[in-house]
Design a protein around this motif. Structure first.
Motif, short mmCIF file in Angstrom:
data_model
loop_
_atom_site.label_atom_id
_atom_site.label_comp_id
_atom_site.label_asym_id
_atom_site.label_seq_id
_atom_site.Cartn_x
_atom_site.Cartn_y
_atom_site.Cartn_z
N THR A 357 0.81 -1.23 0.00
CA THR A 357 0.00 0.00 0.00
C THR A 357 0.84 1.27 0.00
O THR A 357 0.28 2.38 0.04
CB THR A 357 -0.94 0.02 1.22
N MET A 358 2.15 1.14 -0.03
CA MET A 358 3.01 2.32 -0.09
C MET A 358 3.41 2.58 -1.53
O MET A 358 3.81 1.65 -2.25
CB MET A 358 4.26 2.14 0.79
N HIS A 359 3.31 3.87 -1.93
CA HIS A 359 3.59 4.21 -3.33
C HIS A 359 4.44 5.48 -3.40
O HIS A 359 4.36 6.35 -2.51
CB HIS A 359 2.28 4.45 -4.10
N ARG A 360 5.20 5.59 -4.46
CA ARG A 360 5.96 6.81 -4.73
C ARG A 360 5.11 7.75 -5.57
O ARG A 360 4.52 7.35 -6.57
CB ARG A 360 7.27 6.49 -5.45
N LEU A 361 5.08 9.03 -5.15
CA LEU A 361 4.33 10.06 -5.86
C LEU A 361 5.23 11.26 -6.11
O LEU A 361 6.35 11.33 -5.59
CB LEU A 361 3.10 10.48 -5.04
N ILE A 362 4.76 12.21 -6.91
CA ILE A 362 5.51 13.44 -7.19
C ILE A 362 4.66 14.62 -6.76
O ILE A 362 3.50 14.75 -7.17
CB ILE A 362 5.86 13.55 -8.69
N TYR A 376 0.55 -0.72 8.27
CA TYR A 376 1.70 -1.56 8.62
C TYR A 376 2.45 -0.93 9.80
O TYR A 376 2.58 0.30 9.85
CB TYR A 376 2.65 -1.71 7.43
N PRO A 377 2.98 -1.72 10.72
CA PRO A 377 3.69 -1.17 11.87
C PRO A 377 4.87 -0.27 11.49
O PRO A 377 5.19 0.67 12.20
CB PRO A 377 4.16 -2.41 12.65
N TRP A 378 5.51 -0.58 10.37
CA TRP A 378 6.70 0.16 9.95
C TRP A 378 6.39 1.25 8.92
O TRP A 378 7.31 1.92 8.44
CB TRP A 378 7.72 -0.81 9.35
N GLY A 379 5.13 1.45 8.59
CA GLY A 379 4.77 2.40 7.54
C GLY A 379 5.27 3.81 7.80
O GLY A 379 5.89 4.45 6.94
N LYS A 380 5.03 4.33 9.01
CA LYS A 380 5.43 5.69 9.34
C LYS A 380 6.94 5.83 9.33
O LYS A 380 7.48 6.82 8.81
CB LYS A 380 4.87 6.06 10.72
N ALA A 381 7.63 4.86 9.92
CA ALA A 381 9.09 4.92 9.98
C ALA A 381 9.71 4.86 8.59
O ALA A 381 10.65 5.61 8.27
CB ALA A 381 9.61 3.76 10.84
N LEU A 382 9.18 3.99 7.74
CA LEU A 382 9.73 3.84 6.40
C LEU A 382 9.50 5.10 5.57
O LEU A 382 10.39 5.54 4.83
CB LEU A 382 9.09 2.62 5.72
N ALA A 383 8.30 5.68 5.68
CA ALA A 383 8.01 6.92 4.95
C ALA A 383 8.93 8.05 5.41
O ALA A 383 9.44 8.84 4.60
CB ALA A 383 6.55 7.31 5.15
N TYR A 384 9.18 8.13 6.73
CA TYR A 384 10.06 9.16 7.28
C TYR A 384 11.47 9.01 6.70
O TYR A 384 12.10 10.00 6.30
CB TYR A 384 10.10 9.04 8.81
N ALA A 385 11.96 7.78 6.66
CA ALA A 385 13.31 7.53 6.15
C ALA A 385 13.42 7.88 4.67
O ALA A 385 14.36 8.56 4.24
CB ALA A 385 13.69 6.08 6.40
N LEU A 386 12.46 7.41 3.86
CA LEU A 386 12.55 7.60 2.41
C LEU A 386 12.30 9.05 2.01
O LEU A 386 12.90 9.54 1.05
CB LEU A 386 11.55 6.68 1.71
N ASN A 387 11.42 9.74 2.73
CA ASN A 387 11.08 11.12 2.37
C ASN A 387 12.13 12.13 2.82
O ASN A 387 12.07 13.30 2.44
CB ASN A 387 9.72 11.50 2.94
N ASN A 388 13.05 11.69 3.67
CA ASN A 388 14.08 12.61 4.18
C ASN A 388 15.49 12.06 3.94
O ASN A 388 16.39 12.31 4.72
CB ASN A 388 13.85 12.84 5.68
N ARG A 389 15.64 11.35 2.84
CA ARG A 389 16.93 10.73 2.53
C ARG A 389 18.03 11.79 2.41
O ARG A 389 19.12 11.63 2.97
CB ARG A 389 16.82 9.93 1.23
N GLN A 390 17.78 12.85 1.68
CA GLN A 390 18.80 13.87 1.47
C GLN A 390 19.21 14.52 2.78
O GLN A 390 20.41 14.74 3.04
CB GLN A 390 18.26 14.94 0.50
#
Length: 432
Positions: A357-362, A376-390
């Protein structure tokens, strides 16, 4: 104190003027301190070396009266400079009412000097004195410090709760801007605001808008990854005529989200047992702990455990490097931390593929971001990591940039304690 025409508008009581540079000066100071019970630091704030008063709490309005500035705050007791400064900060930064401060700090007890009017005059005059000093300090910090930390927290501010249409806000915010740990000059800038919007964020710097853009030394800002910071930093870059400001993220916040995910997976106790193990022995420690706790872990849980361990390892390694100079720290981060981060984000991509259910958008600015996965239990953590990679990679390229925002968190903590105690006090008063 002189007005715009150069005329003196405030003087010290003649019987309290001390002759400068005489053998008896220190003796006279001690005698006054013993008699009036005010601290030497507070006395020095209110006088100059030649004994002439710089500040008079009661003559700003042109109405001469007995000077309170060199008088005791208490009769038969003492007040420290820390207490005096706390009153001023509570009023100037947290916007507490002056009469409320008098009541809350139990200053209205006995003696002529405990009147509410005196406390209000004292806070007003000290605030005026410290306003210019605080501005001078901010200017000096902005001109010399390249790396800053920033944080914000909720705070009810009396003057800012009221809206122009008569309605009242439910809460306000306090901003805390702190110089980096490697800066030669250290300081903290506080700001009370109505909201935590990017427009309020930029006000932390606009107080020094009389400075030219090239006079600002700021090059990097470390924050948590609250969504209001990127547009706020964009405004700051516009104010500085297009200068690029490095935005760095906080690994403590990243770790917090992953530990929350482990808690939902009921693996947090396992992680506490293995988080300090050597990297080469990770699998052995994990298998032994799972066996000891009689826990069966699936592939997803195993992946989240390993990713959290990588975050812990990055933090631990940076702590080990903390005494290194800038060049050595940068070299070690490039050698070890970048490799760990690359491995962490490789696992992020694997976990993303396992989260349907997680998707990449622009977004409208053309930036790619991840959305969904809240079930998902890790959904928030994973989104935080991927959205703030830089932002999370930023610390690896500059030895002056910390990998956490702990400095700002510590400096804003007194405001949080103040908020909690104030709300508790208001609750008691309403019950009474």
């Amino acid at each position: 104190l002189r007005n715009e025409l150069g005329n003196i508008v405030a003087r010290l009581d003649q019987d309290l003027i001390l002759s400068p540079d005489t053998p008896s000066r220190e003796k006279e100071k001690a005698k006054l301190c013993a008699k009036y019970h005010y601290s030497k630091t507070l006395q020095n704030i209110l006088t100059v070396d030649d004994g002439v008063l710089l500040l008079s709490p009661t003559e700003f309005m042109g109405q001469p009266r007995r000077i309170y500035g060199m008088r005791p705050m208490f009769v038969g007791n003492s007040i420290s400079e820390q207490h005096a400064l706390k009153l001023v900060i509570d009023y100037m930064v947290l916007k507490s009412s002056k009469s409320g401060l008098a009541t809350r700090n139990q200053l209205l007890t006995d003696g002529d000097y405990f009147s509410r009017q005196y406390i209000v005059e004292f806070i007003t005059s000290m605030s005026r004195c410290f306003s210019s000093l605080a501005q001078a300090i901010r200017f000096e910090l902005f001109k010399s410090c390249k790396v800053w930390h920033n944080d914000e927290s909720t705070m009810k501010v009396l003057e800012l709760l009221q809206e122009e249409d008569g309605s009242r806000r439910s809460k306000n915010y306090i901003w805390c801007l702190v110089t980096g740990s490697h800066e030669e000059k250290q300081g903290v800038v506080y700001l009370g605001s109505k909201t935590r919007s990017s427009e309020e964020f930029i006000k932390q710097f606009k107080d020094a808008e009389t400075l030219e853009p090239d006079e600002f030394a700021i090059e990097a800002l470390i924050t948590d990854c609250y969504s209001g910071y990127p547009p706020g930093i964009a405004l700051l870059e516009d104010m500085l005529e297009g200068r690029h400001i490095v935005h760095a993220g906080c690994f403590f916040h990243l770790r917090k989200y992953f530990i929350e995910a482990l808690s939902l997976l009921k693996l947090d106790k396992v992680f506490r047992k293995i988080c300090t193990c050597p990297p080469d022995d990770y699998d052995e420690y994990l298998d032994r702990e799972l066996q000891n706790q009689n826990i069966a872990v699936g592939s997803n849980g195993d992946l989240v455990l390993f990713m959290t361990y990588l975050i812990e390892l990055i933090l631990r390694l940076d702590g080990d490097f903390s005494n290194a100079d800038r060049k050595e720290l940068e070299a070690r981060r490039q050698e070890f931390s970048v490799e760990l981060l690359d491995q962490f984000y490789e696992e992020c991509e694997n976990l993303l593929r396992l989260t349907p259910t997680m998707h990449r958008l622009i977004n409208a600015d053309g930036k790619i971001y991840v959305e969904g996965g809240s079930e998902y239990p890790w959904g928030k953590a994973l989104a935080y990591a991927l959205n703030n990679r830089q932002e999370l990679y930023a610390f690896t390229t500059n030895g002056d940039i910390a990998c956490t925002n702990n400095i700002a968190e510590r400096q804003i903590r007194p405001c949080v304690i103040h908020r909690r105690s104030e709300e508790h006090t208001s609750e008691l008063q309403s019950r009474l």
